[in-house]
Every structure is written in C-alpha cells, then in structure tokens.
Design an enzyme around this catalytic site. Sequence first.
Site, PDB file in Angstrom:
ATOM      1  N   GLY A   1       0.967  -1.459  -0.174  1.00  0.00           N
ATOM      2  CA  GLY A   1       0.132  -0.059   0.122  1.00  0.00           C
ATOM      3  C   GLY A   1       0.717   1.324   0.111  1.00  0.00           C
ATOM      4  O   GLY A   1       0.334   2.379   0.503  1.00  0.00           O
TER       5      GLY A   1
ATOM      6  N   ASN B   1       1.323   2.944  -2.522  1.00  0.00           N
ATOM      7  CA  ASN B   1       0.756   3.996  -3.679  1.00  0.00           C
ATOM      8  C   ASN B   1      -0.496   4.453  -2.674  1.00  0.00           C
ATOM      9  O   ASN B   1      -0.889   5.668  -3.014  1.00  0.00           O
ATOM     10  CB  ASN B   1       0.289   3.202  -4.654  1.00  0.00           C
ATOM     11  CG  ASN B   1       1.453   2.902  -5.862  1.00  0.00           C
ATOM     12  OD1 ASN B   1       1.945   4.084  -6.235  1.00  0.00           O
ATOM     13  ND2 ASN B   1       1.884   1.748  -5.854  1.00  0.00           N
TER      14      ASN B   1
ATOM     15  N   LEU C   1     -10.030  -8.007 -12.734  1.00  0.00           N
ATOM     16  CA  LEU C   1     -11.491  -7.960 -12.533  1.00  0.00           C
ATOM     17  C   LEU C   1     -12.352  -8.538 -13.778  1.00  0.00           C
ATOM     18  O   LEU C   1     -11.931  -8.491 -14.976  1.00  0.00           O
ATOM     19  CB  LEU C   1     -11.570  -6.187 -12.795  1.00  0.00           C
ATOM     20  CG  LEU C   1     -11.169  -5.432 -11.662  1.00  0.00           C
ATOM     21  CD1 LEU C   1     -11.053  -3.951 -11.991  1.00  0.00           C
ATOM     22  CD2 LEU C   1     -11.853  -5.682 -10.267  1.00  0.00           C
TER      23      LEU C   1
ATOM     24  N   HIS D   1       0.680   0.330 -13.456  1.00  0.00           N
ATOM     25  CA  HIS D   1       1.373  -0.935 -13.651  1.00  0.00           C
ATOM     26  C   HIS D   1       3.018  -0.273 -13.591  1.00  0.00           C
ATOM     27  O   HIS D   1       3.431   0.431 -14.116  1.00  0.00           O
ATOM     28  CB  HIS D   1       0.999  -1.279 -14.968  1.00  0.00           C
ATOM     29  CG  HIS D   1       1.657  -2.638 -15.553  1.00  0.00           C
ATOM     30  ND1 HIS D   1       1.346  -3.574 -15.000  1.00  0.00           N
ATOM     31  CD2 HIS D   1       2.832  -2.865 -16.327  1.00  0.00           C
ATOM     32  CE1 HIS D   1       1.999  -4.697 -15.525  1.00  0.00           C
ATOM     33  NE2 HIS D   1       2.810  -4.393 -16.258  1.00  0.00           N
TER      34      HIS D   1
ATOM     35  N   VAL E   1      -6.619  -7.032 -20.387  1.00  0.00           N
ATOM     36  CA  VAL E   1      -5.562  -6.714 -19.204  1.00  0.00           C
ATOM     37  C   VAL E   1      -4.576  -5.667 -19.540  1.00  0.00           C
ATOM     38  O   VAL E   1      -3.704  -6.141 -20.512  1.00  0.00           O
ATOM     39  CB  VAL E   1      -5.020  -7.993 -18.552  1.00  0.00           C
ATOM     40  CG1 VAL E   1      -4.319  -7.818 -17.280  1.00  0.00           C
ATOM     41  CG2 VAL E   1      -6.266  -8.738 -18.204  1.00  0.00           C
TER      42      VAL E   1
ATOM     43  N   VAL F   1       9.389   4.730  -6.523  1.00  0.00           N
ATOM     44  CA  VAL F   1       9.280   6.230  -6.164  1.00  0.00           C
ATOM     45  C   VAL F   1       8.552   7.100  -7.076  1.00  0.00           C
ATOM     46  O   VAL F   1       7.499   8.085  -6.895  1.00  0.00           O
ATOM     47  CB  VAL F   1      10.767   6.685  -5.935  1.00  0.00           C
ATOM     48  CG1 VAL F   1      10.923   8.257  -5.938  1.00  0.00           C
ATOM     49  CG2 VAL F   1      11.526   5.995  -4.981  1.00  0.00           C
TER      50      VAL F   1
HETATM   51  C1  GRF Z   1       3.146  -1.503  -7.559  1.00  0.00           C
HETATM   52  O1  GRF Z   1       4.516  -1.621  -8.164  1.00  0.00           O
HETATM   53  C2  GRF Z   1       1.978  -1.259  -8.604  1.00  0.00           C
HETATM   54  O2  GRF Z   1       2.452  -0.684  -9.764  1.00  0.00           O
HETATM   55  C3  GRF Z   1       1.817  -2.891  -8.838  1.00  0.00           C
HETATM   56  O3  GRF Z   1       1.829  -3.391  -7.602  1.00  0.00           O
HETATM   57  C4  GRF Z   1       2.663  -2.578  -6.532  1.00  0.00           C
HETATM   58  C5  GRF Z   1       2.062  -2.051  -5.568  1.00  0.00           C
HETATM   59  O4  GRF Z   1       2.776  -1.503  -4.569  1.00  0.00           O
HETATM   60  N1  GRF Z   1       0.667  -2.866  -9.678  1.00  0.00           N
HETATM   61  P1  GRF Z   1       2.025  -0.886  -3.020  1.00  0.00           P
HETATM   62  O5  GRF Z   1       1.120  -1.902  -2.461  1.00  0.00           O
HETATM   63  O6  GRF Z   1       1.298   0.177  -3.479  1.00  0.00           O
HETATM   64  O7  GRF Z   1       3.155  -0.555  -2.459  1.00  0.00           O
END
Ligand code: GRF
Length: 205
Positions: A16, A18, A98, A115, A155, A183
């Site tokens: 998490g 992001n 999904l 992604h 997808v 990052v």
């Molecule tokens: C990220 O690299 C995103 O691009 C991919 O899964 C990872 C999730 O990371 N789909 P986080 O859970 O947000 O740390």
Amino acid sequence: MENTHKRLAVLVSGSGTNLQAIIDAIKDRSLPNTEIAIVISNKQDAYALKRAENNDIPSIFLDPKQYKSKEEYDQKLAEVIKEQNIDLIVLAGYIRILTQSFIQAFDKDKIINIHPALLPKYGGKGMYGNNVHKAVLENNEKESGCTIHYVTHEVDAGPIIAHEKVPVYENDTIESLSKRIRVKEHKLLVKAINTVLPKPIIRAK
Ligand code: GRF
C-alpha cells in the site's frame, strides 16, 4: 450545498505505498477536494489495510474464499463500491484481474490502474509485481518505468493516461529496479488522479 469532494475507492492487495501516496497528497492538498471513501483488499494481511486504519479511512477485507466464483466476488465488490457513490476506482497494487461484468458496471473512465512498466511492454496476464521487473532485466532493457491507464476488458491494455521512465542499470536487481520505479509511481499516480478527476465547476454568483 453541493459536495465538491471527489470520492475514491482504492483497491489494494499489498503493502500500500501507492495508497499512502494518495493519503499524503490529500493531506498536503496536492490532491485537493478529494477523499478516500473506502479501501478494499482481497488479502487480509495487506499492510495497506493497516495504513487505512492508521488514517481513519474505512476499509474492508473481502475474502475471495467466501464467494463461489470470481463473478460473485466481483458482484459484491461492485455493490460495495456503488453504495459509496464513488467518482473514481483506483487499482493501487490490486492483483486480481477484474471480471468483464465488474468493468461493465462502471463508466469507462471510472477505473484506473498503476502498472510498474512502460506499457504496452511487459503487461498482460502474469505480468505483475516482481515478474515484470524480472522480465525487464532478463531482456536487458535500458529503460523501464510505470504507467497509469484506464481499465478496459483487455488486461493492462486500456488507454494510457501517463507514464514515467526510469533508467535500468547493468547491476540492477529486481529490488533496486522496483524501488526506483516505486518512487516514480507515487508521484505519477497522484498526478494522474488529479488529471482524470472531473474538476468542480465554480459558478459565478
Ligand atoms: C506497484 O508496483 C504497482 O505498480 C503494482 O503493484 C505494486 C503495489 O505496490 N501494480 P504498493 O502496494 O502500492 O506498495
């Protein structure tokens, strides 16, 4: 008074970071007039759920084992999201693919995904998490990055909203490359949400 706050549903499966980037951006107002209405995880031990809890954001773990099929699971998922009057669904490290019915249940510009590669390269089924970075390194790519795109029936192939490149170095490992990309992901995701969310209309009195 009209509520101008835009409501997000954030779907997660893992650490998490992001999600955290979105939380921080709402707090420091780089993502203005926005709130996370709900965080939904398909994994009980996802640290993302803890981040939601730490920030007083409603969250749920929807257990795939409680549903007979992917269809039923996604039907419940759509139901939960619809109850929340959501403006945008953000897949932030959500690893389940999904179902078509889920995707069709929402307008085509309502679901976005992040992604960790430069789509259309290194996307599609099986291309998630470290698999992506491993493939990039095995192919001796000189650059990689991250992409934010709308989610469609295919997808990782929906219209691209934004991408950001990073160099790939000869001595890179999966860890070093994924860290460099992560990052960039955090900044790009916030920027993309700002771009795609409908802006409130300020009417002159
Ligand atoms: C990220 O690299 C995103 O691009 C991919 O899964 C990872 C999730 O990371 N789909 P986080 O859970 O947000 O740390």
